[in-house]
Design an enzyme around this catalytic site. Structure first.
Site, PDB file in Angstrom:
ATOM      1  N   ASP A 185      16.104 -92.088 -13.280  1.00 28.49           N
ATOM      2  CA  ASP A 185      14.703 -91.650 -13.337  1.00 28.49           C
ATOM      3  C   ASP A 185      13.753 -92.846 -13.463  1.00 28.49           C
ATOM      4  O   ASP A 185      12.789 -92.966 -12.709  1.00 28.49           O
ATOM      5  CB  ASP A 185      14.487 -90.770 -14.581  1.00 28.49           C
ATOM      6  CG  ASP A 185      14.548 -89.291 -14.266  1.00 28.49           C
ATOM      7  OD1 ASP A 185      14.211 -88.899 -13.138  1.00 28.49           O
ATOM      8  OD2 ASP A 185      14.938 -88.520 -15.166  1.00 28.49           O
ATOM      9  N   THR A 240      17.921 -82.862 -12.468  1.00 32.05           N
ATOM     10  CA  THR A 240      18.734 -83.844 -13.204  1.00 32.05           C
ATOM     11  C   THR A 240      20.130 -83.302 -13.522  1.00 32.05           C
ATOM     12  O   THR A 240      21.107 -84.048 -13.491  1.00 32.05           O
ATOM     13  CB  THR A 240      18.032 -84.251 -14.516  1.00 32.05           C
ATOM     14  OG1 THR A 240      17.636 -83.073 -15.204  1.00 32.05           O
ATOM     15  CG2 THR A 240      16.804 -85.076 -14.222  1.00 32.05           C
ATOM     16  N   ASP A 295       8.569 -86.905  -8.540  1.00 27.57           N
ATOM     17  CA  ASP A 295       9.706 -86.543  -9.392  1.00 27.57           C
ATOM     18  C   ASP A 295      10.847 -87.454  -8.967  1.00 27.57           C
ATOM     19  O   ASP A 295      11.445 -87.273  -7.902  1.00 27.57           O
ATOM     20  CB  ASP A 295      10.085 -85.064  -9.220  1.00 27.57           C
ATOM     21  CG  ASP A 295      11.012 -84.612 -10.354  1.00 27.57           C
ATOM     22  OD1 ASP A 295      11.651 -85.486 -10.975  1.00 27.57           O
ATOM     23  OD2 ASP A 295      11.089 -83.405 -10.602  1.00 27.57           O
ATOM     24  N   TYR A 348       5.903 -70.864 -19.740  1.00 29.62           N
ATOM     25  CA  TYR A 348       6.186 -72.049 -18.930  1.00 29.62           C
ATOM     26  C   TYR A 348       5.276 -72.096 -17.703  1.00 29.62           C
ATOM     27  O   TYR A 348       5.137 -71.125 -16.973  1.00 29.62           O
ATOM     28  CB  TYR A 348       7.656 -72.058 -18.483  1.00 29.62           C
ATOM     29  CG  TYR A 348       8.053 -73.365 -17.816  1.00 29.62           C
ATOM     30  CD1 TYR A 348       8.443 -74.462 -18.574  1.00 29.62           C
ATOM     31  CD2 TYR A 348       8.003 -73.504 -16.429  1.00 29.62           C
ATOM     32  CE1 TYR A 348       8.783 -75.663 -17.968  1.00 29.62           C
ATOM     33  CE2 TYR A 348       8.343 -74.708 -15.818  1.00 29.62           C
ATOM     34  CZ  TYR A 348       8.735 -75.778 -16.605  1.00 29.62           C
ATOM     35  OH  TYR A 348       9.071 -76.968 -16.005  1.00 29.62           O
TER      36      TYR A 348
HETATM   37  P1  AMP Z   1      15.596 -76.393 -10.749  1.00 31.44           P
HETATM   38  O1  AMP Z   1      16.564 -77.444 -10.407  1.00 31.44           O
HETATM   39  O2  AMP Z   1      15.047 -75.670  -9.573  1.00 31.44           O
HETATM   40  O3  AMP Z   1      16.106 -75.454 -11.800  1.00 31.44           O
HETATM   41  O4  AMP Z   1      14.308 -77.111 -11.315  1.00 31.44           O
HETATM   42  C1  AMP Z   1      14.425 -78.223 -12.132  1.00 31.44           C
HETATM   43  C2  AMP Z   1      13.126 -78.385 -12.865  1.00 31.44           C
HETATM   44  O5  AMP Z   1      12.912 -77.264 -13.705  1.00 31.44           O
HETATM   45  C3  AMP Z   1      13.096 -79.558 -13.797  1.00 31.44           C
HETATM   46  O6  AMP Z   1      12.589 -80.672 -13.126  1.00 31.44           O
HETATM   47  C4  AMP Z   1      12.171 -79.129 -14.925  1.00 31.44           C
HETATM   48  O7  AMP Z   1      10.924 -79.764 -14.818  1.00 31.44           O
HETATM   49  C5  AMP Z   1      11.979 -77.650 -14.686  1.00 31.44           C
HETATM   50  N1  AMP Z   1      12.157 -76.808 -15.886  1.00 31.44           N
HETATM   51  C6  AMP Z   1      12.573 -77.162 -17.113  1.00 31.44           C
HETATM   52  N2  AMP Z   1      12.539 -76.106 -17.958  1.00 31.44           N
HETATM   53  C7  AMP Z   1      12.102 -75.052 -17.248  1.00 31.44           C
HETATM   54  C8  AMP Z   1      11.841 -73.669 -17.565  1.00 31.44           C
HETATM   55  N3  AMP Z   1      12.042 -73.165 -18.786  1.00 31.44           N
HETATM   56  N4  AMP Z   1      11.388 -72.875 -16.569  1.00 31.44           N
HETATM   57  C9  AMP Z   1      11.203 -73.371 -15.320  1.00 31.44           C
HETATM   58  N5  AMP Z   1      11.431 -74.666 -14.991  1.00 31.44           N
HETATM   59  C10 AMP Z   1      11.869 -75.502 -15.923  1.00 31.44           C
HETATM   60 MG    MG Z   2      11.987 -81.897 -11.593  1.00 26.05          MG
END
Ligand code: AMP
Ligand code: MG
Length: 321
Positions: A47, A126, A121, A260
Site C-alpha cells: 500500500d 487487501t 486505492d 457505512y
Molecule cells: P471488496 O473487496 O469489494 O469487498 O471491497 C474492499 C473495500 O471495502 C476496502 O477497500 C474497504 O475500503 C471497503 N470496506 C471496508 N469495510 C467495509 C464495510 N463495512 N462495508 C463496505 N465496504 C467496506
Molecule cells: Mg479499497
C-alpha cells in the site's frame, strides 16, 4: 477515441500501472510466497510503496493537482524498519529514492479533495491480495465532482485468454482493456447483452463483513437466479461487469455497519470503466453516485451496478425484499 488520441492524463495513468504491478508482485513474492517472517503486513508495505510511487509521478507531471490516497506517512515516521522495507520496494522502480522523500510522497495523498484531484486505492481488495486472489490498483481523476477517467490494474485477473489485465476509461470516450504483458493489444470493453434476470451472473464481495450476504442470497432466489453469486475482492468486479462477464455487482450495507459510506477510491475508478462500457451504477436507493462530497460518498447508500438494460427493474426486485 483512437489510440493515438488518448488524453495525456489517461496515458499517464495507464503508464503507471506497470510500475504498480511490479511493486505488488514483488511484495507478494517476497512476503507472501516466500513466507518471510515479516513482522509487517505485506499489505501495508505494498500500500505504502504504490502510493509513494504514484504520488511522486503526479508531483512530477501534474504538480498543481491534488491527490487523495488511502494512506498517510505518519506510521512510517515512527517505524524505521517498515520505512526501510517500503523504500526498498519503491527503489525497484525509482532506484535513488530516499526515506524522507518516500514519506513526503505518501503524504501528498492526504490533500483535501477539492477542484481537480487524483484518487488512488494503491491495493484495493487487501484481503484478496493476501490470499493471492484478486486485488486492484485503482486510479481516477475527478474534476468538479465528475470522474474524468478511471484505470483499474488487476495483476491477477484472468480475462479472455490472459491473466493480469488492466482497464481504462475516459468520460464519454469509452473503455478499453489490455493485458499487462502485451500493452499494444487494446480492446474496447462492452457490457453483456443479457437482459433476462434469471440468467444474471452476480458479483459480490468476498468478505461477508463488507456486504449483506443473506440479502444477496435472498435477492438471487427472488430473481430466480440459479447460479451462486461470485465472490471476489476489489474493483476487479467492475472489470468483469464492464467486460461482459457478469451482469450485476452489488454492495449492500452490512447489517452491522448500516452507517457505512463508501470511500471515493473504492468506487470512482470502476465507476468510470463501467459507465463507459455501457453499464449503469447507482446506489441501492437508485440515486446517482455523488462524487462531490469529499473522501466518502456521503450522499449514497450501498452500490448497485448492472449491465444497464433493465437496471431499475432489477433494483426494484432488491428494494421489494
Ligand atoms: P471488496 O473487496 O469489494 O469487498 O471491497 C474492499 C473495500 O471495502 C476496502 O477497500 C474497504 O475500503 C471497503 N470496506 C471496508 N469495510 C467495509 C464495510 N463495512 N462495508 C463496505 N465496504 C467496506
Ligand atoms: Mg479499497
Amino acid at each position: 477515441m483512437h489510440k493515438t488520441m488518448i488524453p495525456d492524463e489517461l496515458q499517464f495513468a495507464i503508464n503507471l500501472m506497470a510500475g504498480c504491478a511490479t511493486i505488488t508482485r514483488n511484495v507478494q513474492q517476497k512476503h507472501i510466497i516466500q513466507q518471510n517472517k515479516a513482522d509487517r503486513s505485506p499489505v501495508t508495505i505494498a500500500d505504502y510503496a504504490v502510493q509513494a510511487y504514484v504520488a511522486q509521478a503526479i508531483l512530477q507531471s501534474y504538480p498543481d493537482d491534488v491527490m487523495v490516497g488511502e494512506e498517510t506517512g505518519n506510521l512510517l515516521l515512527q517505524d524505521e524498519s517498515l520505512l526501510d522495507e517500503v523504500t526498498d520496494q519503491v527503489k525497484a522502480i525509482l532506484p535513488d529514492s530516499k526515506h524522507d522523500q518516500v514519506i513526503a510522497w505518501i503524504d501528498h495523498g492526504q490533500s483535501q479533495p477539492v477542484g481537480r484531484y487524483w484518487v488512488l486505492d494503491p491495493v484495493d481488495g487487501t484481503k484478496g491480495f493476501l490470499r493471492r486472489m484478486q486485488y486492484a490498483t485503482a486510479l481516477a481523476l475527478i474534476e468538479d465532482g465528475e470522474v474524468i477517467l478511471g484505470v483499474l490494474g488487476c495483476p491477477n485477473l484472468p480475462y479472455a485468454d490472459q491473466v493480469g489485465v488492466m482497464a481504462y476509461a475516459y468520460h464519454d470516450q469509452g473503455a478499453w482493456w489490455l493485458p499487462y504483458n502485451q500493452q499494444t493489444q487494446t480492446t474496447p470493453m462492452r457490457v453483456s447483452e443479457i437482459k433476462d434476470l434469471s440468467q444474471f451472473r452476480i458479483l459480490r464481495s468476498f468478505e461477508d463483513s463488507h456486504t449483506d450476504s443473506s440479502r444477496i442470497d435472498s435477492f438471487a432466489r427472488h430473481a430466480g437466479v440459479t447460479v451462486d453469486p461470485v465472490r471476489m475482492d476489489s474493483q476487479a468486479k467492475y472489470f468483469l461487469l464492464a467486460g461482459g462477464q457478469a451482469e450485476l455487482s452489488m454492495r449492500l450495507l452490512a447489517p452491522e455497519r448500516t452507517d457505512y459510506r463508501e470511500y471515493i477510491w473504492d468506487q470512482a475508478p470502476g465507476y468510470r470503466v463501467v459507465l463507459e462500457a455501457g453499464g449503469t451504477i447507482t446506489d441501492t436507493d437508485g440515486k446517482s453516485l455523488d462524487f462531490s462530497t469529499g473522501r466518502r460518498l456521503t450522499n449514497n447508500r450501498g452500490i448497485f451496478s448492472t449491465n444497464g438494460w433493465i437496471h431499475e427493474e432489477v433494483l426494484k426486485v432488491l428494494q421489494q425484499l
